[in-house]
Design a protein around this motif. Structure first.
Motif, PDB file in Angstrom:
ATOM      1  N   ILE A  72      59.931   8.391 -20.140  1.00 14.05           N
ATOM      2  CA  ILE A  72      59.009   9.537 -20.136  1.00 14.05           C
ATOM      3  C   ILE A  72      59.590  10.672 -19.316  1.00 14.05           C
ATOM      4  O   ILE A  72      59.519  11.845 -19.711  1.00 14.05           O
ATOM      5  N   ASN A  73      60.188  10.349 -18.168  1.00 15.41           N
ATOM      6  CA  ASN A  73      60.808  11.398 -17.346  1.00 15.41           C
ATOM      7  C   ASN A  73      61.950  12.086 -18.075  1.00 15.41           C
ATOM      8  O   ASN A  73      62.105  13.310 -17.979  1.00 15.41           O
ATOM      9  N   GLU A 129      62.226  12.411 -21.329  1.00 17.93           N
ATOM     10  CA  GLU A 129      61.623  13.244 -22.369  1.00 17.93           C
ATOM     11  C   GLU A 129      61.058  14.525 -21.769  1.00 17.93           C
ATOM     12  O   GLU A 129      61.204  15.601 -22.341  1.00 17.93           O
ATOM     13  N   LYS A 130      60.422  14.410 -20.601  1.00 14.90           N
ATOM     14  CA  LYS A 130      59.882  15.606 -19.945  1.00 14.90           C
ATOM     15  C   LYS A 130      61.012  16.539 -19.538  1.00 14.90           C
ATOM     16  O   LYS A 130      60.901  17.751 -19.680  1.00 14.90           O
ATOM     17  N   LYS A 131      62.088  15.959 -19.016  1.00 14.77           N
ATOM     18  CA  LYS A 131      63.220  16.779 -18.595  1.00 14.77           C
ATOM     19  C   LYS A 131      63.813  17.509 -19.792  1.00 14.77           C
ATOM     20  O   LYS A 131      64.120  18.687 -19.729  1.00 14.77           O
ATOM     21  N   GLU A 134      61.972  24.380 -22.943  1.00 15.35           N
ATOM     22  CA  GLU A 134      61.044  25.453 -22.571  1.00 15.35           C
ATOM     23  C   GLU A 134      61.765  26.542 -21.793  1.00 15.35           C
ATOM     24  O   GLU A 134      61.506  27.736 -21.998  1.00 15.35           O
ATOM     25  N   GLY A 151      62.241  18.247 -22.536  1.00 15.33           N
ATOM     26  CA  GLY A 151      61.245  19.236 -22.932  1.00 15.33           C
ATOM     27  C   GLY A 151      61.288  20.453 -22.036  1.00 15.33           C
ATOM     28  O   GLY A 151      61.162  21.591 -22.500  1.00 15.33           O
ATOM     29  N   ASN A 152      61.457  20.268 -20.715  1.00 10.87           N
ATOM     30  CA  ASN A 152      61.540  21.394 -19.781  1.00 10.87           C
ATOM     31  C   ASN A 152      62.775  22.236 -20.050  1.00 10.87           C
ATOM     32  O   ASN A 152      62.733  23.464 -19.946  1.00 10.87           O
TER      33      ASN A 152
END
Length: 139
Positions: free
Chosen positions: A120-121, A123-125, A131, A127-128
């Motif tokens: 999850i981390n 994927e968030k990274k 962005e 995604g960031n």
């Protein structure tokens, strides 16, 4: 029509004669020693080819078994994360205990949970990063 038939028959006869003379010339100096050598080479090739194909089939089967075990392991990890009280599809709650099995189950759950958090981390990274790039492109 008779000319075309005669021409095609002479071509066929010529090809047949040339093939026959070439084959006879190839086997003129062919003695028992050369024949035995040829048989050994062809037999060895067939033997090695069969052994090689069997080994390749074994490796393919082993890879498929490994892949299915890995998929099953990943599915079991996801089940442990989603339903920590249940294992292997059983619906009864896992009893609390102090034995080796309980410690192993809890350790598997912790590892699976850590893997999930890490995934999850990541994927968030990712995604960031996207962005941030989008913000830079919009400005």
């Amino acid at each position: 029509m008779s000319n075309s038939t005669n021409a095609s028959s002479t071509i066929v006869e010529t090809l047949f004669e040339r093939t026959r003379t070439n084959l006879l010339a190839s086997f003129e100096g062919f003695d028992l020693k050369k024949a035995l050598r040829l048989i050994i080479i062809i037999g060895g090739y067939i033997l090695i080819r069969n052994i090689g194909s069997r080994e390749l089939a074994k490796r393919k089967l082993q890879n498929e078994v490994r892949r299915s075990q890995q998929e099953k392991s990943n599915k079991n990890q996801e089940n442990l994360i989603e339903k920590p009280g249940q294992t292997n599809g059983s619906t009864s709650a896992m009893p609390f205990g102090w034995g080796n099995k309980t410690r192993k189950r809890r350790k598997e759950q912790q590892e699976a949970f850590a893997d999930l958090v890490e995934r999850i981390n990541k994927e968030k990274k990712n995604g960031n990063d996207l962005e941030d790039i989008e913000d830079l492109l919009e400005d």
